[in-house]
Design a protein around this motif. Sequence first.
Motif, PDB file in Angstrom:
ATOM      1  N   ARG A  27       0.837  -1.199   0.000  1.00  0.00           N
ATOM      2  CA  ARG A  27       0.000   0.000   0.000  1.00  0.00           C
ATOM      3  C   ARG A  27       0.874   1.253   0.000  1.00  0.00           C
ATOM      4  O   ARG A  27       0.637   2.205  -0.726  1.00  0.00           O
ATOM      5  N   PHE A  28       1.914   1.208   0.809  1.00  0.00           N
ATOM      6  CA  PHE A  28       2.856   2.327   0.888  1.00  0.00           C
ATOM      7  C   PHE A  28       3.528   2.572  -0.464  1.00  0.00           C
ATOM      8  O   PHE A  28       3.604   3.695  -0.958  1.00  0.00           O
ATOM      9  N   ALA A  29       3.993   1.491  -1.082  1.00  0.00           N
ATOM     10  CA  ALA A  29       4.688   1.625  -2.367  1.00  0.00           C
ATOM     11  C   ALA A  29       3.735   2.139  -3.446  1.00  0.00           C
ATOM     12  O   ALA A  29       4.125   2.914  -4.325  1.00  0.00           O
ATOM     13  N   GLN A  30       2.488   1.711  -3.362  1.00  0.00           N
ATOM     14  CA  GLN A  30       1.516   2.165  -4.354  1.00  0.00           C
ATOM     15  C   GLN A  30       1.217   3.646  -4.210  1.00  0.00           C
ATOM     16  O   GLN A  30       1.125   4.369  -5.203  1.00  0.00           O
ATOM     17  N   LEU A  31       1.086   4.088  -2.962  1.00  0.00           N
ATOM     18  CA  LEU A  31       0.875   5.506  -2.720  1.00  0.00           C
ATOM     19  C   LEU A  31       2.042   6.309  -3.292  1.00  0.00           C
ATOM     20  O   LEU A  31       1.884   7.392  -3.843  1.00  0.00           O
ATOM     21  N   GLN A  32       3.207   5.747  -3.110  1.00  0.00           N
ATOM     22  CA  GLN A  32       4.427   6.420  -3.513  1.00  0.00           C
ATOM     23  C   GLN A  32       4.617   6.456  -5.023  1.00  0.00           C
ATOM     24  O   GLN A  32       4.929   7.488  -5.590  1.00  0.00           O
ATOM     25  N   LEU A  33       4.424   5.323  -5.654  1.00  0.00           N
ATOM     26  CA  LEU A  33       4.784   5.194  -7.071  1.00  0.00           C
ATOM     27  C   LEU A  33       3.588   5.374  -8.006  1.00  0.00           C
ATOM     28  O   LEU A  33       3.752   5.681  -9.168  1.00  0.00           O
ATOM     29  N   ARG A  34       2.413   5.160  -7.493  1.00  0.00           N
ATOM     30  CA  ARG A  34       1.189   5.259  -8.308  1.00  0.00           C
ATOM     31  C   ARG A  34       1.264   4.376  -9.540  1.00  0.00           C
ATOM     32  O   ARG A  34       0.922   4.775 -10.642  1.00  0.00           O
ATOM     33  N   ASP A  35       1.812   3.204  -9.339  1.00  0.00           N
ATOM     34  CA  ASP A  35       1.993   2.273 -10.437  1.00  0.00           C
ATOM     35  C   ASP A  35       2.020   0.898  -9.777  1.00  0.00           C
ATOM     36  O   ASP A  35       2.993   0.528  -9.110  1.00  0.00           O
ATOM     37  N   SER A 131      -3.729   6.057  16.803  1.00  0.00           N
ATOM     38  CA  SER A 131      -4.007   4.672  17.174  1.00  0.00           C
ATOM     39  C   SER A 131      -5.315   4.169  16.560  1.00  0.00           C
ATOM     40  O   SER A 131      -5.753   3.068  16.844  1.00  0.00           O
ATOM     41  N   GLN A 132      -5.897   5.009  15.704  1.00  0.00           N
ATOM     42  CA  GLN A 132      -7.167   4.586  15.111  1.00  0.00           C
ATOM     43  C   GLN A 132      -6.999   4.201  13.653  1.00  0.00           C
ATOM     44  O   GLN A 132      -6.504   4.978  12.844  1.00  0.00           O
ATOM     45  N   LYS A 133      -7.458   2.999  13.349  1.00  0.00           N
ATOM     46  CA  LYS A 133      -7.280   2.457  12.009  1.00  0.00           C
ATOM     47  C   LYS A 133      -7.974   3.322  10.960  1.00  0.00           C
ATOM     48  O   LYS A 133      -7.434   3.578   9.885  1.00  0.00           O
ATOM     49  N   GLN A 134      -9.166   3.806  11.299  1.00  0.00           N
ATOM     50  CA  GLN A 134      -9.913   4.605  10.313  1.00  0.00           C
ATOM     51  C   GLN A 134      -9.172   5.880   9.953  1.00  0.00           C
ATOM     52  O   GLN A 134      -9.283   6.373   8.844  1.00  0.00           O
ATOM     53  N   PHE A 135      -8.429   6.409  10.929  1.00  0.00           N
ATOM     54  CA  PHE A 135      -7.672   7.620  10.630  1.00  0.00           C
ATOM     55  C   PHE A 135      -6.687   7.358   9.493  1.00  0.00           C
ATOM     56  O   PHE A 135      -6.570   8.147   8.561  1.00  0.00           O
ATOM     57  N   TRP A 136      -6.008   6.224   9.564  1.00  0.00           N
ATOM     58  CA  TRP A 136      -4.998   5.932   8.546  1.00  0.00           C
ATOM     59  C   TRP A 136      -5.634   5.670   7.187  1.00  0.00           C
ATOM     60  O   TRP A 136      -5.049   5.962   6.149  1.00  0.00           O
ATOM     61  N   GLU A 137      -6.839   5.123   7.221  1.00  0.00           N
ATOM     62  CA  GLU A 137      -7.541   4.907   5.948  1.00  0.00           C
ATOM     63  C   GLU A 137      -7.853   6.253   5.305  1.00  0.00           C
ATOM     64  O   GLU A 137      -7.696   6.441   4.095  1.00  0.00           O
ATOM     65  N   ILE A 138      -8.280   7.188   6.140  1.00  0.00           N
ATOM     66  CA  ILE A 138      -8.595   8.512   5.604  1.00  0.00           C
ATOM     67  C   ILE A 138      -7.327   9.230   5.156  1.00  0.00           C
ATOM     68  O   ILE A 138      -7.301   9.885   4.118  1.00  0.00           O
ATOM     69  N   PHE A 139      -6.274   9.068   5.934  1.00  0.00           N
ATOM     70  CA  PHE A 139      -4.998   9.689   5.567  1.00  0.00           C
ATOM     71  C   PHE A 139      -4.530   9.178   4.202  1.00  0.00           C
ATOM     72  O   PHE A 139      -4.133   9.948   3.329  1.00  0.00           O
ATOM     73  N   ASP A 140      -4.608   7.876   4.017  1.00  0.00           N
ATOM     74  CA  ASP A 140      -4.278   7.268   2.723  1.00  0.00           C
ATOM     75  C   ASP A 140      -5.131   7.856   1.610  1.00  0.00           C
ATOM     76  O   ASP A 140      -4.639   8.203   0.536  1.00  0.00           O
ATOM     77  N   ALA A 141      -6.424   7.925   1.878  1.00  0.00           N
ATOM     78  CA  ALA A 141      -7.350   8.413   0.859  1.00  0.00           C
ATOM     79  C   ALA A 141      -7.022   9.859   0.503  1.00  0.00           C
ATOM     80  O   ALA A 141      -7.076  10.252  -0.665  1.00  0.00           O
ATOM     81  N   CYS A 142      -6.656  10.647   1.504  1.00  0.00           N
ATOM     82  CA  CYS A 142      -6.320  12.052   1.258  1.00  0.00           C
ATOM     83  C   CYS A 142      -5.045  12.161   0.413  1.00  0.00           C
ATOM     84  O   CYS A 142      -4.955  13.003  -0.483  1.00  0.00           O
ATOM     85  N   LEU A 143      -4.080  11.305   0.694  1.00  0.00           N
ATOM     86  CA  LEU A 143      -2.853  11.303  -0.117  1.00  0.00           C
ATOM     87  C   LEU A 143      -3.183  10.918  -1.555  1.00  0.00           C
ATOM     88  O   LEU A 143      -2.685  11.500  -2.509  1.00  0.00           O
ATOM     89  N   ASP A 144      -4.032   9.897  -1.671  1.00  0.00           N
ATOM     90  CA  ASP A 144      -4.445   9.412  -2.985  1.00  0.00           C
ATOM     91  C   ASP A 144      -5.142  10.492  -3.790  1.00  0.00           C
ATOM     92  O   ASP A 144      -5.056  10.541  -5.010  1.00  0.00           O
ATOM     93  N   HIS A 145      -5.834  11.333  -3.064  1.00  0.00           N
ATOM     94  CA  HIS A 145      -6.682  12.339  -3.669  1.00  0.00           C
ATOM     95  C   HIS A 145      -5.861  13.514  -4.235  1.00  0.00           C
ATOM     96  O   HIS A 145      -6.333  14.262  -5.081  1.00  0.00           O
ATOM     97  N   LEU A 146      -4.624  13.661  -3.774  1.00  0.00           N
ATOM     98  CA  LEU A 146      -3.781  14.744  -4.304  1.00  0.00           C
ATOM     99  C   LEU A 146      -3.515  14.497  -5.780  1.00  0.00           C
ATOM    100  O   LEU A 146      -3.345  13.362  -6.193  1.00  0.00           O
ATOM    101  N   PRO A 147      -3.454  15.568  -6.567  1.00  0.00           N
ATOM    102  CA  PRO A 147      -3.077  15.382  -7.971  1.00  0.00           C
ATOM    103  C   PRO A 147      -1.717  14.685  -8.051  1.00  0.00           C
ATOM    104  O   PRO A 147      -0.840  14.948  -7.223  1.00  0.00           O
ATOM    105  N   ASP A 148      -1.569  13.791  -9.031  1.00  0.00           N
ATOM    106  CA  ASP A 148      -0.360  12.965  -9.132  1.00  0.00           C
ATOM    107  C   ASP A 148       0.941  13.736  -9.011  1.00  0.00           C
ATOM    108  O   ASP A 148       1.840  13.344  -8.289  1.00  0.00           O
ATOM    109  N   GLN A 149       1.022  14.829  -9.758  1.00  0.00           N
ATOM    110  CA  GLN A 149       2.316  15.525  -9.810  1.00  0.00           C
ATOM    111  C   GLN A 149       2.641  16.196  -8.476  1.00  0.00           C
ATOM    112  O   GLN A 149       3.785  16.278  -8.066  1.00  0.00           O
ATOM    113  N   ILE A 150       1.608  16.636  -7.766  1.00  0.00           N
ATOM    114  CA  ILE A 150       1.819  17.237  -6.451  1.00  0.00           C
ATOM    115  C   ILE A 150       2.189  16.142  -5.449  1.00  0.00           C
ATOM    116  O   ILE A 150       3.118  16.282  -4.661  1.00  0.00           O
TER     117      ILE A 150
END
Lengths: 205, 63
Positions: A27-35, A131-150
């Motif tokens: 999941r981390f690598a995907q967020l990072q590389l988007r590939d 310590s809350q799992k849902q927080f990290w899900e939202i954090f991931d989603a927010c990162l995902d939501h950023l435009p690719d180049q940003i």
Amino acid sequence: MTNGSADATKILWDDPSIVAIRRDMLRFAQLQLRDAGAAEDMVQEALIAAMDSAKSFAGRSAFKTWMFGILRHKIVDHLRASSREICGTDLVEQADPQAELKDFDALFDQRGFWNPDDRPATWTDPDASFSQKQFWEIFDACLDHLPDQIARVYMMREFLDFETAEICRQLGITNGNCWVILHRARLGLRECLENNWFQGEAIQC
Amino acid sequence: MLNCKEVTRLMSEGYERKLTLGERLSLKMHTMMCIGCTNYGKHMDFLRKAVRRLREGGAGGER
């Protein structure tokens, strides 16, 4: 590879806890590389490297931290090697500075002060979110939501610990440009977290 | 006197370069009077911390 003599540091690679770490790494690598393909490759390489050097892991740091450290190095190497594929001018053109800036401006009034609706609220005990799992899900989603180049610049800076100067060199953009992109990423992430996670406790003044 | 838009930009740049004394003073003056930007500054520190955790794989479970 661990063998008989290395039993003391033997790591059970098919243990469920390792499988879970592997999933987090992916999941981390995907967020990072988007590939997805490249992400899978990086995780494989990191796992192989980890297996090769399992003996050097003597409980110096938490196992997961150690694994993620290896993964980060793999991703850094990958990005450095493929920096020529990432075209800096693409980055700048795609970003469409006018449109992005307009977006940005919407948070502020004409004099550059916060619009009441967008003024950052007080977050009570934000660290409790960690310590809350849902927080990290939202954090991931927010990162995902950023435009690719940003996201790419932000991830290089914050996750891979590249110095700004190196990001600029690799992507062929100026320092100023880099700072604006990072600023935009932070502004966007903050907004996203506030709207999707901290909103319930907003105290307007 | 800086406005909020300029303040948020400077706060972000503070992570990338050493701000000048003048810039730091202007930030202080502004945040003393502006709850929005004071919160913004705290949120930026929080973001940093969250990212640190995530990159060490800390997202799942244990502190």
